[in-house]
Every structure is written in C-alpha cells, then in structure tokens.
Enzyme design. Structure first.
Site, PDB file in Angstrom:
ATOM      1  N   LYS A 198       7.789  77.183   6.020  1.00  0.00           N
ATOM      2  CA  LYS A 198       7.643  77.520   7.444  1.00  0.00           C
ATOM      3  C   LYS A 198       7.363  78.996   7.570  1.00  0.00           C
ATOM      4  O   LYS A 198       7.856  79.796   6.782  1.00  0.00           O
ATOM      5  CB  LYS A 198       8.945  77.224   8.202  1.00  0.00           C
ATOM      6  CG  LYS A 198       9.207  75.753   8.404  1.00  0.00           C
ATOM      7  CD  LYS A 198       8.659  75.280   9.714  1.00  0.00           C
ATOM      8  CE  LYS A 198       9.003  73.801   9.911  1.00  0.00           C
ATOM      9  NZ  LYS A 198       8.227  73.204  10.972  1.00  0.00           N
TER      10      LYS A 198
ATOM     11  N   THR B  19       7.763  63.252  16.093  1.00  0.00           N
ATOM     12  CA  THR B  19       8.983  63.701  15.400  1.00  0.00           C
ATOM     13  C   THR B  19      10.179  62.917  15.947  1.00  0.00           C
ATOM     14  O   THR B  19      11.017  62.406  15.190  1.00  0.00           O
ATOM     15  CB  THR B  19       9.210  65.206  15.587  1.00  0.00           C
ATOM     16  OG1 THR B  19       8.091  65.910  15.041  1.00  0.00           O
ATOM     17  CG2 THR B  19      10.480  65.675  14.882  1.00  0.00           C
TER      18      THR B  19
ATOM     19  N   ASP C 167       6.678  74.580  16.067  1.00  0.00           N
ATOM     20  CA  ASP C 167       8.078  74.259  15.800  1.00  0.00           C
ATOM     21  C   ASP C 167       8.902  74.875  16.942  1.00  0.00           C
ATOM     22  O   ASP C 167       8.407  74.995  18.062  1.00  0.00           O
ATOM     23  CB  ASP C 167       8.504  74.776  14.419  1.00  0.00           C
ATOM     24  CG  ASP C 167       9.741  74.058  13.897  1.00  0.00           C
ATOM     25  OD1 ASP C 167       9.642  72.875  13.555  1.00  0.00           O
ATOM     26  OD2 ASP C 167      10.816  74.670  13.853  1.00  0.00           O
TER      27      ASP C 167
ATOM     28  N   ALA D  49      16.798  65.995  14.497  1.00  0.00           N
ATOM     29  CA  ALA D  49      15.519  66.636  14.145  1.00  0.00           C
ATOM     30  C   ALA D  49      15.679  68.016  13.538  1.00  0.00           C
ATOM     31  O   ALA D  49      14.761  68.500  12.875  1.00  0.00           O
ATOM     32  CB  ALA D  49      14.663  66.764  15.409  1.00  0.00           C
ATOM     33  N   ALA D  50      16.809  68.672  13.777  1.00  0.00           N
ATOM     34  CA  ALA D  50      16.925  70.074  13.358  1.00  0.00           C
ATOM     35  C   ALA D  50      16.721  70.210  11.850  1.00  0.00           C
ATOM     36  O   ALA D  50      17.145  69.341  11.080  1.00  0.00           O
ATOM     37  CB  ALA D  50      18.287  70.628  13.759  1.00  0.00           C
TER      38      ALA D  50
ATOM     39  N   SER E 275       3.319  67.541  18.405  1.00  0.00           N
ATOM     40  CA  SER E 275       3.869  66.680  17.351  1.00  0.00           C
ATOM     41  C   SER E 275       5.272  66.164  17.695  1.00  0.00           C
ATOM     42  O   SER E 275       5.800  65.304  16.988  1.00  0.00           O
ATOM     43  CB  SER E 275       3.917  67.448  16.027  1.00  0.00           C
ATOM     44  OG  SER E 275       4.724  68.605  16.171  1.00  0.00           O
TER      45      SER E 275
HETATM   46  N1  LIG Z   1       8.718  69.942  17.114  1.00  0.00           N
HETATM   47  C1  LIG Z   1       8.590  69.252  15.976  1.00  0.00           C
HETATM   48  O1  LIG Z   1       7.613  68.482  15.793  1.00  0.00           O
HETATM   49  C2  LIG Z   1       9.641  69.380  14.896  1.00  0.00           C
HETATM   50  C3  LIG Z   1       9.387  68.798  13.638  1.00  0.00           C
HETATM   51  C4  LIG Z   1      10.378  68.856  12.639  1.00  0.00           C
HETATM   52  C5  LIG Z   1      11.574  69.499  12.907  1.00  0.00           C
HETATM   53  N2  LIG Z   1      11.779  70.075  14.121  1.00  0.00           N
HETATM   54  C6  LIG Z   1      13.078  70.728  14.346  1.00  0.00           C
HETATM   55  O2  LIG Z   1      13.718  70.095  15.452  1.00  0.00           O
HETATM   56  C7  LIG Z   1      14.489  71.048  16.188  1.00  0.00           C
HETATM   57  C8  LIG Z   1      14.018  71.062  17.644  1.00  0.00           C
HETATM   58  O3  LIG Z   1      12.644  71.435  17.679  1.00  0.00           O
HETATM   59  P1  LIG Z   1      11.834  71.515  19.058  1.00  0.00           P
HETATM   60  O4  LIG Z   1      10.396  71.543  18.681  1.00  0.00           O
HETATM   61  O5  LIG Z   1      12.346  70.487  19.997  1.00  0.00           O
HETATM   62  O6  LIG Z   1      12.271  72.976  19.546  1.00  0.00           O
HETATM   63  P2  LIG Z   1      12.276  73.549  21.041  1.00  0.00           P
HETATM   64  O7  LIG Z   1      12.181  75.025  20.916  1.00  0.00           O
HETATM   65  O8  LIG Z   1      11.269  72.833  21.879  1.00  0.00           O
HETATM   66  O9  LIG Z   1      13.725  73.112  21.573  1.00  0.00           O
HETATM   67  C9  LIG Z   1      14.925  73.575  21.047  1.00  0.00           C
HETATM   68  C10 LIG Z   1      15.962  73.427  22.161  1.00  0.00           C
HETATM   69  O10 LIG Z   1      17.250  73.721  21.617  1.00  0.00           O
HETATM   70  C11 LIG Z   1      17.958  74.473  22.584  1.00  0.00           C
HETATM   71  N3  LIG Z   1      19.045  75.176  21.914  1.00  0.00           N
HETATM   72  C12 LIG Z   1      19.002  76.311  21.168  1.00  0.00           C
HETATM   73  N4  LIG Z   1      20.233  76.626  20.709  1.00  0.00           N
HETATM   74  C13 LIG Z   1      21.067  75.645  21.158  1.00  0.00           C
HETATM   75  C14 LIG Z   1      22.457  75.395  21.007  1.00  0.00           C
HETATM   76  N5  LIG Z   1      23.246  76.202  20.300  1.00  0.00           N
HETATM   77  N6  LIG Z   1      22.984  74.295  21.611  1.00  0.00           N
HETATM   78  C15 LIG Z   1      22.201  73.446  22.332  1.00  0.00           C
HETATM   79  N7  LIG Z   1      20.871  73.645  22.513  1.00  0.00           N
HETATM   80  C16 LIG Z   1      20.324  74.729  21.925  1.00  0.00           C
HETATM   81  C17 LIG Z   1      16.894  75.366  23.216  1.00  0.00           C
HETATM   82  O11 LIG Z   1      17.316  75.873  24.483  1.00  0.00           O
HETATM   83  C18 LIG Z   1      15.734  74.390  23.329  1.00  0.00           C
HETATM   84  O12 LIG Z   1      15.757  73.670  24.557  1.00  0.00           O
HETATM   85  C19 LIG Z   1      14.286  72.377  15.465  1.00  0.00           C
HETATM   86  O13 LIG Z   1      15.343  72.593  14.547  1.00  0.00           O
HETATM   87  C20 LIG Z   1      12.974  72.187  14.714  1.00  0.00           C
HETATM   88  O14 LIG Z   1      12.868  73.006  13.568  1.00  0.00           O
HETATM   89  C21 LIG Z   1      10.861  70.025  15.121  1.00  0.00           C
END
Ligand SMILES: NC(=O)c1ccc[n+]([C@@H]2O[C@H](COP(=O)([O-])OP(=O)(O)OC[C@H]3O[C@@H](n4cnc5c(N)ncnc54)[C@H](O)[C@@H]3O)[C@@H](O)[C@H]2O)c1
Length: 274
Positions: free
Chosen positions: A10, A80, A45, A187-188, A76
């Site tokens: 990443k 996911t 991401d 997902a995280a 994506s």
């Molecule tokens: N988007 C993808 O396709 C994808 C793919 C694989 C993995 N991921 C992983 O999934 C996770 C979510 O990705 P995303 O794309 O939805 O990100 P995003 O930025 O759209 O959303 C993340 C959300 O988490 C919230 N957040 C942050 N800290 C927090 C906490 N302590 N408690 C509660 N909420 C909190 C934020 O306010 C935000 O609304 C990430 O860890 C990312 O690496 C995403």
C-alpha cells in the site's frame, strides 16, 4: 489467497483527507506512481475515493478503481463489502452451523465506504446491526436508512459478530480478553495488533477470519480491471470468498492451527508452486 496474481503493498499519503487532500497533491502522487514504471499499481483505500483516483490517473497509467466515467471499474467498496459478507457467512457456518446472519447481531465499527455497504448487506440478510463511527455524518447516513443501533464502542457491545471496518490494530490482548462476539470478520487491514492476539481469541472460542482473506473483494475487482475481466466474472470471484474462507477453516481443523496460520500456509503453498 484472493486468486489473483498480484502481490500486496500500500502507498500512504500522510495527511487529513478532510483538509489536506487536493488535486495538486493527488497529481504529485500520480507522477510518483508513474515513476515506478508499473511495478506498483495504486487504488483507493481509507480516505480516498474513485474520483481521487481519476485525478491520480491523469498522471499515471497505473491507477485502478477510477470512476466508470473515467474508464475505471468504479468504487471498489461495494465488492469489498460483498467479500466481507461472504467470509462472514462462512464464519457463521463454522460458529452456528448456518450460512446466514439472520437473527445475529453484528457490530460494524466504521461506516465509511465499506462499512456502509456491509450494513446494507447485513440488514438485507436479516441481521441486527450495532454501529459506530468517529464521524457523526457517517452515523447519520446509516441511521437514516437502516434500523441500526448506535454505540461508541462496538468491541464492548454485546454483538455476536465484530466487524472492524475502520482502521487496523483494534484486536489487542485487552480487546481479545473482553470481546463478547463469537466471530470477528471485517474489512480493516492489519486487525491484529500483534500476531499472538489470534491465539488469545482462539482460546476464548472466538473465530477470527483473516483480514486479508475477508477484504480481498476490492483487490479482486481492480485486478479484473487490469486484466479486462467481465463484471459478472469478477463478482463470481468475489463471491467465492465464501468457499475460500470455508477451506481455511477446514485446513485449520485438520492441522490443528489457527485460521490465520492455515491461511498463511495456503498462501505460502501457492507462492511456492508459482
Ligand atoms: N475500500 C476498499 O475497497 C477496501 C479494500 C480492502 C480493505 N479496506 C479496509 O477497510 C477499512 C475501511 O475502508 P473504507 O474504504 O471504508 O475507508 P473510509 O475512509 O471510507 O471509511 C473509514 C471510516 O472509519 C471511520 N473511523 C475511523 N476511525 C474510527 C474509529 N476509531 N472508530 C469508528 N470509526 C472510525 C471513519 O470516520 C470513516 O467513516 C480500512 O481499514 C481499509 O484499509 C478497504
């Protein structure tokens, strides 16, 4: 593990996406990715969206997950979330003998691009959801659309399933000791603060679906964008995360190792035979 021939790395742009993200920064990032000559392909991401990848993609040929209008495969996150949902169904089969989340309570931590889509799938399946986010607007959007209960701490809730969908490192020796959930699937990335935490969860009878298995749907989508796969083929590959997760639990039972160790062995075998 995801069945695509791409490895994982990443890129991180340090800054607050709400205040620091702008076209100039994204353009500079695009030029940097281009300088790597295709050895690294970038995608969206945390804190980035398909529209941001459109800007990046004007400066490099190696940006995927751009909007459909810009020639990409789009956001994506829905796929996911679908992959996480399929992994969670396989986890539910192992824990409760049923491939549905109907009647279970799922705690979704983080209601961003993936968390929101996961809530949609869970509610449609008949699950109750308990949700949290540090951003009130993200909570408001979910509560407006779905019958969700709000908490400021999903880990401390009484949910049957914990779905970490915010940032990594939330599974620590402390949370592993207090979690009520029987299943963890989200997902995280990098959910385990230390690798040993999976063993602590296992000792308490809590099943953890390895993060890189559950969250591969987005990777599978953008890999399909690279090799020109049709959308229905990509969706089938994402749905097969159910089978892959079930296979991991089988290997885990057979070898008497944790699901994380089983997933690593399957991945290492694939690398050895490549
Ligand atoms: N988007 C993808 O396709 C994808 C793919 C694989 C993995 N991921 C992983 O999934 C996770 C979510 O990705 P995303 O794309 O939805 O990100 P995003 O930025 O759209 O959303 C993340 C959300 O988490 C919230 N957040 C942050 N800290 C927090 C906490 N302590 N408690 C509660 N909420 C909190 C934020 O306010 C935000 O609304 C990430 O860890 C990312 O690496 C995403």
């Amino acid at each position: 593990m995801s069945g695509v021939n791409l490895g994982g790395g990443k890129a991180v742009i340090i800054g607050d996406p709400k205040t620091d993200k702008n076209d100039e920064l994204l353009a500079a990032y695009g030029r940097f990715v281009e300088s790597l000559g295709g050895r690294y392909i970038t995608a969206a991401d945390v804190g980035t969206r398909a529209e941001d990848l459109d800007v990046v993609g004007r400066h490099t040929a190696h940006a995927v997950g751009r909007t459909v209008a810009a020639g990409g495969s789009g956001d994506s996150s829905p796929l996911t979330a679908l992959g996480v949902f399929q992994a969670m169904r396989a986890g539910a089969q192992t824990v409760w003998g049923q491939t549905t989340l109907a009647g279970r309570t799922v705690g979704v931590e983080g209601l961003g691009k993936v968390g929101y889509e996961l809530v949609k799938l869970l509610v449609a399946d008949g699950a109750e959801v308990i949700v949290s986010d540090v951003n009130p607007a993200a909570i408001a959007r979910v509560v407006d659309e779905f019958p969700a209960q709000v908490t400021d701490n999903v880990v401390a809730s009484s949910a049957d399933v914990y779905a970490p969908c915010a940032l990594g490192g939330t599974l620590t020796s402390t949370t592993a000791a207090h979690l009520d959930a029987r299943l963890v699937c989200g997902a995280a990335n990098n959910q385990l603060a230390q690798p040993e935490v999976e063993g602590l969860l296992g000792k308490r009878g809590i099943v953890w679906v390895p993060d890189y298995v559950a969250n591969a749907g987005g990777l599978i989508q953008v890999a399909g964008e690279v090799d020109g796969s049709a959308a229905d083929v990509v969706r089938e590959r994402v749905e097969s995360i159910f089978d892959r997760t079930a296979e991991i639990f089988d290997v885990s039972d057979t070898l008497g190792v944790t699901p994380g160790a089983a997933a690593n062995r399957i991945a290492e075998r694939r690398i050895d035979t490549a």
